[in-house]
Design an enzyme around this catalytic site. Structure first.
Site, PDB file in Angstrom:
ATOM      1  N   LYS A   1       0.832  -1.200   0.000  1.00  0.00           N
ATOM      2  CA  LYS A   1       0.000   0.000   0.000  1.00  0.00           C
ATOM      3  C   LYS A   1       0.874   1.260   0.000  1.00  0.00           C
ATOM      4  CE  LYS A   1      -3.875  -2.228  -0.372  1.00  0.00           C
ATOM      5  NZ  LYS A   1      -4.248  -3.289   0.465  1.00  0.00           N
TER       6      LYS A   1
HETATM    7  C1  LIG Z   1      -5.469  -4.266   0.748  1.00  0.00           C
HETATM    8  C2  LIG Z   1      -6.953  -4.078   0.733  1.00  0.00           C
HETATM    9  C3  LIG Z   1      -7.765  -4.414   1.827  1.00  0.00           C
HETATM   10  C4  LIG Z   1      -7.259  -5.184   2.995  1.00  0.00           C
HETATM   11  O1  LIG Z   1      -6.219  -4.553   3.648  1.00  0.00           O
HETATM   12  P1  LIG Z   1      -5.423  -5.389   4.755  1.00  0.00           P
HETATM   13  O2  LIG Z   1      -4.701  -4.314   5.515  1.00  0.00           O
HETATM   14  O3  LIG Z   1      -4.497  -6.304   4.021  1.00  0.00           O
HETATM   15  O4  LIG Z   1      -6.415  -6.096   5.584  1.00  0.00           O
HETATM   16  C5  LIG Z   1      -9.110  -4.117   1.790  1.00  0.00           C
HETATM   17  N1  LIG Z   1      -9.652  -3.517   0.712  1.00  0.00           N
HETATM   18  C6  LIG Z   1      -8.918  -3.193  -0.370  1.00  0.00           C
HETATM   19  C7  LIG Z   1      -9.599  -2.534  -1.517  1.00  0.00           C
HETATM   20  C8  LIG Z   1      -7.560  -3.481  -0.402  1.00  0.00           C
HETATM   21  O5  LIG Z   1      -6.833  -3.199  -1.483  1.00  0.00           O
END
Ligand SMILES: *Cc1c(COP(=O)(O)O)cnc(C)c1O
Length: 388
Positions: A190
């Protein structure tokens, strides 16, 4: 003589500096490795980053956990229905099932790839309790329309902002809009990362209080308060069967420094996106949508779509790029095609024409701050050669 093969360029890489490493080492030496002073500071810094110290920022060990906590605190449960986009990661929807409620998937607006408010309105029924938009790729969803629907039909609104740090909508940062809660992700790929982690943001005192209790076993006070209190304080009460969703100080140590770099990271990601846009102009490609006016795109993803008349298919393009040492991905295989969601709700591809069509033509190119200009040029040149 053959050229040496260039090194593999992965699809994503975190950008972790010496500051993060020193802060993690400091945490390890401090004796406090689970949720403690650094997680608290990360929460305070996050509220300051959003520019509103009155916001509750609740650090959690994933965005999935944050979404689960938000919907639980809003009272979503069996018999309820929650509307979200089919064009997302399964985490957005699975948390609804954790709570025994049902998911109503809807199609996207093909121009923005975000949830289509008209499709949301058409899907609202007597059991509908909440809408969960995703700010896809880092471009804000049409929050004005979604806020209006939430108001008109008395629905809760929870933003999946896993891609949206920092994103603005109507010149306000996502996290400060008019939803019930907003959830960010700090997963490895991210825009900022703590390895695994997330942040639940809300203006609601009641939602925050419930989420804090449920974040840690349903204990009415958190562990740091218990162990750092100046009065002898071994007593606590369990008020609910809570979860284990707290963020460790080791992870928060990373977050403290990643957050300071978030605007600079975004600037670099936007530069890379602009370089791709320039390289692909005039080719049978659909470059990603940009925000309206002066709003900011977080550029978590650069999602390129092949035009219908492109000379190569999506799968062949990804394979050819891989053969040249370039990693790509697809965001997402829509949920309506995934066996669990398809079978549970009897979903058919033709019910989601825009997501289905986009899925067949899309790929996500490498986009991260550790890419050099030469890396960006290499990807752009490879794509241009393959689609020309
Ligand atoms: C990465 C992601 C999540 C989940 O995030 P985590 O921190 O891995 O639980 C949820 N929604 C979207 C759209 C994502 O890209």
């Amino acid at each position: 003589m053959t050229e040496p093969k260039p090194p593999f360029l992965p699809f994503a890489l975190p950008d972790i500096g010496d500051e993060e490493i020193a802060e993690v080492v400091d945490t390890l030496r401090s004796g406090w490795v689970t949720t403690g002073p650094k997680a608290k500071r990360f929460e305070a810094d996050f509220a300051a980053f959003l520019g509103d110290p009155s916001l509750h920022c609740i650090a959690v060990n994933s965005a999935t956990a944050g979404l689960h906590l938000a919907l639980e605190a809003l009272g979503i449960g069996p018999g309820d229905e929650v509307i979200t986009t089919t064009h997302t990661f399964t985490a957005t929807a699975e948390v609804v099932r954790y709570l025994g409620a049902d998911v109503k998937l809807v199609d996207i607006d093909p121009a923005t790839m975000n949830i289509d408010p008209a499709a949301v309105e058409a899907a609202i029924g007597p059991r509908t309790k909440a809408i969960v938009p995703v700010h896809y790729a880092g471009l804000a969803a049409d929050m004005g329309a979604l806020e209006a629907l939430a108001g008109e039909y008395n629905l809760k609104l929870v933003e999946d902002a896993a891609h949206a740090l920092p994103t603005t909508y109507a010149n306000r940062l996502v996290g400060t809009l008019h939803s019930d809660a907003t959830v960010f992700s700090f997963y490895a790929n991210k825009t900022i990362t703590t390895g695994e982690g997330g942040m639940l943001v809300t203006r609601s005192d009641a939602l925050a209080a419930r989420a804090k209790v449920m974040r840690l076993h349903g204990i009415s006070r958190d562990a740091f308060d218990r162990f750092s209190a100046t009065v002898p304080s071994w007593y606590y009460e369990i008020v609910a069967p809570g979860y284990k969703y707290n963020l460790t100080d080791i992870a928060a140590a990373l977050g403290l420094h990643q957050l300071k770099k978030a605007h600079a990271f975004r600037t670099r990601r936007a530069e890379i996106a602009a370089a791709y846009d320039r390289a692909f102009a005039g080719l049978p490609l659909i470059t990603p949508p940009h925000p309206q006016g002066a709003d900011q795109h977080a550029w978590h993803l650069y999602v390129l779509r092949l035009a219908d008349h492109a000379p190569i298919g999506r799968d062949a393009l990804i394979e050819a790029l891989f053969a040249q040492g370039i990693g790509c991905s697809v965001h997402y295989i829509p949920l309506h095609l995934q066996p669990y969601w398809r079978d549970r709700y009897g979903l058919q591809a033709h019910d989601f024409p825009h997501s289905q069509h986009a899925y067949g033509q899309m790929l996500s190119l490498p986009l991260y701050t550790r890419m050099t200009d030469a890396d960006v040029q290499r990807v752009a040149d490879a794509v241009v050669r393959l689609v020309s």
